[in-house]
Motif scaffolding. Structure first.
Motif, PDB file in Angstrom:
ATOM      1  N   VAL A  47     -14.260  49.701 -29.702  1.00  0.00           N
ATOM      2  CA  VAL A  47     -14.377  48.352 -30.258  1.00  0.00           C
ATOM      3  C   VAL A  47     -15.818  48.567 -30.943  1.00  0.00           C
ATOM      4  N   GLN A  48     -16.825  48.919 -29.959  1.00  0.00           N
ATOM      5  CA  GLN A  48     -18.128  48.973 -30.736  1.00  0.00           C
ATOM      6  C   GLN A  48     -18.528  49.514 -31.996  1.00  0.00           C
ATOM      7  N   VAL A  49     -17.890  50.902 -32.028  1.00  0.00           N
ATOM      8  CA  VAL A  49     -17.755  51.649 -33.215  1.00  0.00           C
ATOM      9  C   VAL A  49     -17.093  50.796 -34.485  1.00  0.00           C
ATOM     10  N   SER A  50     -15.772  50.628 -34.122  1.00  0.00           N
ATOM     11  CA  SER A  50     -15.164  49.692 -34.970  1.00  0.00           C
ATOM     12  C   SER A  50     -15.901  48.394 -35.615  1.00  0.00           C
ATOM     13  N   VAL A  51     -16.514  47.842 -34.755  1.00  0.00           N
ATOM     14  CA  VAL A  51     -17.555  46.574 -35.308  1.00  0.00           C
ATOM     15  C   VAL A  51     -18.507  46.986 -36.322  1.00  0.00           C
ATOM     16  N   GLY A  52     -19.045  48.295 -35.931  1.00  0.00           N
ATOM     17  CA  GLY A  52     -19.950  49.040 -36.890  1.00  0.00           C
ATOM     18  C   GLY A  52     -19.387  48.940 -38.134  1.00  0.00           C
TER      19      GLY A  52
END
Length: 87
Positions: A47-52
């Protein structure tokens, strides 16, 4: 002239917006997608990479939209005709 210059800039902005929407909606379903075996970006990278990625896509879409020529002239909404503003 085909395609019109406005379309050359606006079409990629709309495509990027579509990609943004897709990633955003897959973040909500990450656990269900994982159980179903879907290999969405949030499942594969987190999720963190996807938010970036969402931040980059949003910046790109808004940047291209800001460069889209307007029929009244100018590039930014602040150069819109005064007839359209109440006041």
């Amino acid at each position: 002239m085909w395609p019109p210059p406005a379309l050359v800039v606006a079409a990629p902005a709309l495509g990027i917006q579509g990609a943004f929407s897709n990633v955003l909606l897959t973040i909500v379903d990450v656990e269900e997608d994982r159980r179903a075996g879907s290999r969405t970006l949030p499942v594969r990278r987190g999720v963190q990479v996807s938010v970036g990625v969402l931040a980059v896509l949003a910046a790109a879409a808004y940047g291209l939209a800001g460069l889209t020529p307007r029929p009244w002239g100018g590039l930014l909404p602040s150069s819109s005709p005064s007839c359209c503003w109440a006041g």
